[in-house]
Motif scaffolding. Structure first.
Motif, PDB file in Angstrom:
ATOM      1  N   ILE A 198       0.866  -1.133   0.000  1.00  0.00           N
ATOM      2  CA  ILE A 198       0.000   0.000   0.000  1.00  0.00           C
ATOM      3  C   ILE A 198       0.910   1.191   0.000  1.00  0.00           C
ATOM      4  O   ILE A 198       1.605   1.419   0.955  1.00  0.00           O
ATOM      5  CB  ILE A 198      -0.745   0.044   1.315  1.00  0.00           C
ATOM      6  N   TYR A 250      -2.685   5.887   3.586  1.00  0.00           N
ATOM      7  CA  TYR A 250      -2.352   6.148   4.971  1.00  0.00           C
ATOM      8  C   TYR A 250      -1.437   7.331   5.019  1.00  0.00           C
ATOM      9  O   TYR A 250      -0.264   7.182   5.288  1.00  0.00           O
ATOM     10  CB  TYR A 250      -1.594   4.956   5.512  1.00  0.00           C
ATOM     11  N   LEU A 252      -6.225  -0.473  -6.024  1.00  0.00           N
ATOM     12  CA  LEU A 252      -7.236  -1.200  -5.273  1.00  0.00           C
ATOM     13  C   LEU A 252      -6.847  -1.330  -3.819  1.00  0.00           C
ATOM     14  O   LEU A 252      -7.665  -1.181  -2.912  1.00  0.00           O
ATOM     15  CB  LEU A 252      -7.343  -2.610  -5.848  1.00  0.00           C
ATOM     16  N   SER A 253      -5.595  -1.626  -3.642  1.00  0.00           N
ATOM     17  CA  SER A 253      -5.062  -1.855  -2.323  1.00  0.00           C
ATOM     18  C   SER A 253      -5.183  -0.594  -1.468  1.00  0.00           C
ATOM     19  O   SER A 253      -5.634  -0.643  -0.317  1.00  0.00           O
ATOM     20  CB  SER A 253      -3.608  -2.252  -2.484  1.00  0.00           C
ATOM     21  N   ASN A 304      -7.217   1.805  -1.942  1.00  0.00           N
ATOM     22  CA  ASN A 304      -8.639   1.985  -1.752  1.00  0.00           C
ATOM     23  C   ASN A 304      -9.157   1.150  -0.600  1.00  0.00           C
ATOM     24  O   ASN A 304      -9.952   1.612   0.219  1.00  0.00           O
ATOM     25  CB  ASN A 304      -9.328   1.523  -3.030  1.00  0.00           C
ATOM     26  N   LEU A 305      -8.693  -0.072  -0.538  1.00  0.00           N
ATOM     27  CA  LEU A 305      -9.118  -0.971   0.522  1.00  0.00           C
ATOM     28  C   LEU A 305      -8.673  -0.448   1.873  1.00  0.00           C
ATOM     29  O   LEU A 305      -9.433  -0.446   2.845  1.00  0.00           O
ATOM     30  CB  LEU A 305      -8.545  -2.374   0.273  1.00  0.00           C
ATOM     31  N   MET A 306      -7.440   0.016   1.938  1.00  0.00           N
ATOM     32  CA  MET A 306      -6.941   0.546   3.202  1.00  0.00           C
ATOM     33  C   MET A 306      -7.764   1.745   3.654  1.00  0.00           C
ATOM     34  O   MET A 306      -8.103   1.871   4.831  1.00  0.00           O
ATOM     35  CB  MET A 306      -5.480   0.955   3.058  1.00  0.00           C
ATOM     36  N   THR A 333     -10.816   2.406   2.909  1.00  0.00           N
ATOM     37  CA  THR A 333     -12.151   1.971   3.301  1.00  0.00           C
ATOM     38  C   THR A 333     -12.129   1.325   4.676  1.00  0.00           C
ATOM     39  O   THR A 333     -13.046   1.516   5.476  1.00  0.00           O
ATOM     40  CB  THR A 333     -12.712   1.000   2.242  1.00  0.00           C
ATOM     41  N   GLN A 334     -11.050   0.585   4.947  1.00  0.00           N
ATOM     42  CA  GLN A 334     -10.951  -0.032   6.262  1.00  0.00           C
ATOM     43  C   GLN A 334     -10.785   1.020   7.344  1.00  0.00           C
ATOM     44  O   GLN A 334     -11.325   0.910   8.438  1.00  0.00           O
ATOM     45  CB  GLN A 334      -9.805  -1.043   6.285  1.00  0.00           C
ATOM     46  N   MET A 335     -10.032   2.039   7.013  1.00  0.00           N
ATOM     47  CA  MET A 335      -9.889   3.178   7.917  1.00  0.00           C
ATOM     48  C   MET A 335     -11.253   3.774   8.217  1.00  0.00           C
ATOM     49  O   MET A 335     -11.590   4.062   9.368  1.00  0.00           O
ATOM     50  CB  MET A 335      -9.032   4.230   7.198  1.00  0.00           C
ATOM     51  N   HIS A 336     -12.018   3.954   7.183  1.00  0.00           N
ATOM     52  CA  HIS A 336     -13.335   4.550   7.305  1.00  0.00           C
ATOM     53  C   HIS A 336     -14.225   3.690   8.200  1.00  0.00           C
ATOM     54  O   HIS A 336     -14.980   4.186   9.034  1.00  0.00           O
ATOM     55  CB  HIS A 336     -13.948   4.698   5.918  1.00  0.00           C
ATOM     56  N   THR A 337     -14.124   2.411   7.997  1.00  0.00           N
ATOM     57  CA  THR A 337     -14.860   1.452   8.800  1.00  0.00           C
ATOM     58  C   THR A 337     -14.531   1.607  10.287  1.00  0.00           C
ATOM     59  O   THR A 337     -15.412   1.596  11.138  1.00  0.00           O
ATOM     60  CB  THR A 337     -14.499   0.036   8.311  1.00  0.00           C
ATOM     61  N   LEU A 373     -12.745  -5.632  -0.932  1.00  0.00           N
ATOM     62  CA  LEU A 373     -13.114  -4.222  -0.965  1.00  0.00           C
ATOM     63  C   LEU A 373     -14.621  -4.064  -0.940  1.00  0.00           C
ATOM     64  O   LEU A 373     -15.166  -3.235  -0.204  1.00  0.00           O
ATOM     65  CB  LEU A 373     -12.527  -3.564  -2.213  1.00  0.00           C
ATOM     66  N   THR A 416     -15.924  -4.710   2.479  1.00  0.00           N
ATOM     67  CA  THR A 416     -15.596  -3.634   3.398  1.00  0.00           C
ATOM     68  C   THR A 416     -16.495  -2.429   3.150  1.00  0.00           C
ATOM     69  O   THR A 416     -16.929  -1.762   4.086  1.00  0.00           O
ATOM     70  CB  THR A 416     -14.114  -3.253   3.251  1.00  0.00           C
TER      71      THR A 416
END
Lengths: 243, 243
Positions: A5, A17, A142-143, A145-147, A149-153, B146, B149
């Motif tokens: 990432i 991040y 994508l990666s 983006n995933l990070m 989104t996980q942060m947002h979660t 993704l 998530t």
DNA sequence: CGCCCCTTTGACGTGAGTCAAGGGGGGTGG
DNA sequence: CCACCCCCCTTGACTCACGTCAAAGGGGCG
């Protein structure tokens, strides 16, 4: 490939991040996806959208990869009973429409007047089949983006209203480079922020006022925020930025 | 790119590349990532973990790709002040540890006694560099992740306690095949569910009781839930499953 | 200048959190 | 085999952060 990432680069999009430095990163691969899209420039067209205009709707056939040239886009979902969730804001330099299947997962709407560079998905897919480095960039994108989104979660799952707002402001500042001078331009309205953070517009207003009264921010105009105590804001945000 | 998302089982996918446009959704690829890991079987080792034992911690050097053979894993984060957020439960057949940079992003702990098949990341990376189809599978895996998530983000941002619980149950049922017979086995405790849904354990208990009293579910034992009115549950969940 | 839309503030309601006190099931030791 | 204990779950009473409803500011644009 360690699905690295990219944990640095502030401005041109992607940064997942922005705050956590340190990790020797490097999605090897060199270039980011935005940059690589240059290879498709002959197929691209430029489009303008007015404030609140829709670029595409959830469920539409996915045909375009979009690059924000200027302005801001919100990627959101609506429920039948009128709730709205904004998954993400795409700012200048950001891409959207990349992820998903044959149909769009989100509705994309212009937050402000917007200029987009639009690439046909067919060409995009063709390129990623042909060019391994390109696919690597997609993966990196994508990666990230995933990070994010996980942060947002995490923010939605664990934080109070003030903390969420701090996370949002810090994340936005990190993306736009406003962490340097503390001057943050908000292209979205309070309602958009509310729908992004899982709160109501009134709660956003009160949280803004609270941070202002605490001296952490100044609010010269509705759409401009000055970060006065960045460390305190980062502390409130839990040290992890949203986007 | 089409990054086809759905985790929907029947994956007699055909497409040579997941990026090919327009292909009817469904993780194309023929093979999913779990399956492709078979190529690394000579490097894999099997490990056992007792309930609540940690597999790795957030911040650890990322060295392993893990495949859950049996049991369940929680992937979580802790804050200094003791809050915990569970991003995801990895169940039998699931992978974890794939995404991230040089260090782990989550702490992985055994929810119940667990058997893992562990693959060295070095080999994993090597394979994905060598084998385009493998990298495509990684991409597809990431993409699924993704989408899940983002679903979770929606749940946390927009739903009430009962709705969140319904989303969780429906999502879990969909993953484990329990939508067929309605018999759902919960390997995780109430506290884990709470930390996954951004609620407290008491609120989870009350929501369970509420759904039970409404006749939507039955709760023969703490860790077994029977879905009595699946349609109503899906309705409550907003028609979109978590995982 | 005035309208309209968005934001802000206030007063009040409520869903979820907190605190506290029981239950109950499963494992262990006697 | 039973009994005890421990851990987790459940329920109740009360609190509080956030939501809701309502009304009063701005600020930009015609």
């Amino acid at each position: 490939m360690s699905l690295n990432i990219s944990r640095k680069e502030p401005s041109p999009g992607v940064a997942a991040y922005p705050l956590s430095d340190g990790v020797p990163a490097g999605i090897g691969e060199g270039e980011n996806l935005q940059h690589r899209l240059g290879a498709l420039r002959e197929f691209a067209r430029t489009q303008h959208f007015a404030r609140n205009e829709a670029v595409f709707q959830e469920g539409d056939r996915a045909q375009a990869i979009c690059h924000v040239v200027s302005g801001a886009i919100r990627l959101c979902r609506h429920t039948e009973d009128g709730r709205r969730h904004i998954a993400e804001f795409a700012l200048g330099g950001d891409l959207f429409g990349v992820v998903g299947g044959a149909t769009q997962v989100f509705t994309a709407e212009a937050v402000s007047d917007v200029v987009l560079r639009v690439y046909p998905r067919v060409q995009f897919d063709r390129l990623s089949e042909r060019e391994p480095g390109f696919r690597a960039s997609v993966l990196s994108h994508l990666s990230s983006n995933l990070m994010s989104t996980q942060m947002h979660t995490f923010v939605l799952g664990c934080q109070s209203a003030k903390e969420r707002l701090a996370s949002f402001l810090v994340g936005l500042a990190a993306r736009t480079g406003a962490l340097e001078n503390g001057r943050l331009e908000l292209s979205m309205g309070r309602q958009d922020i509310a729908d992004h953070l899982g709160l109501t517009i009134e709660t956003i207003c009160r949280a803004v006022t609270a941070l202002k009264n605490a001296g952490l921010i100044a609010v010269p105009t509705t759409h401009r925020i000055e970060l006065r105590k960045v460390d305190a804001l980062i502390g409130l945000s839990g040290g992890r930025a949203i986007h």
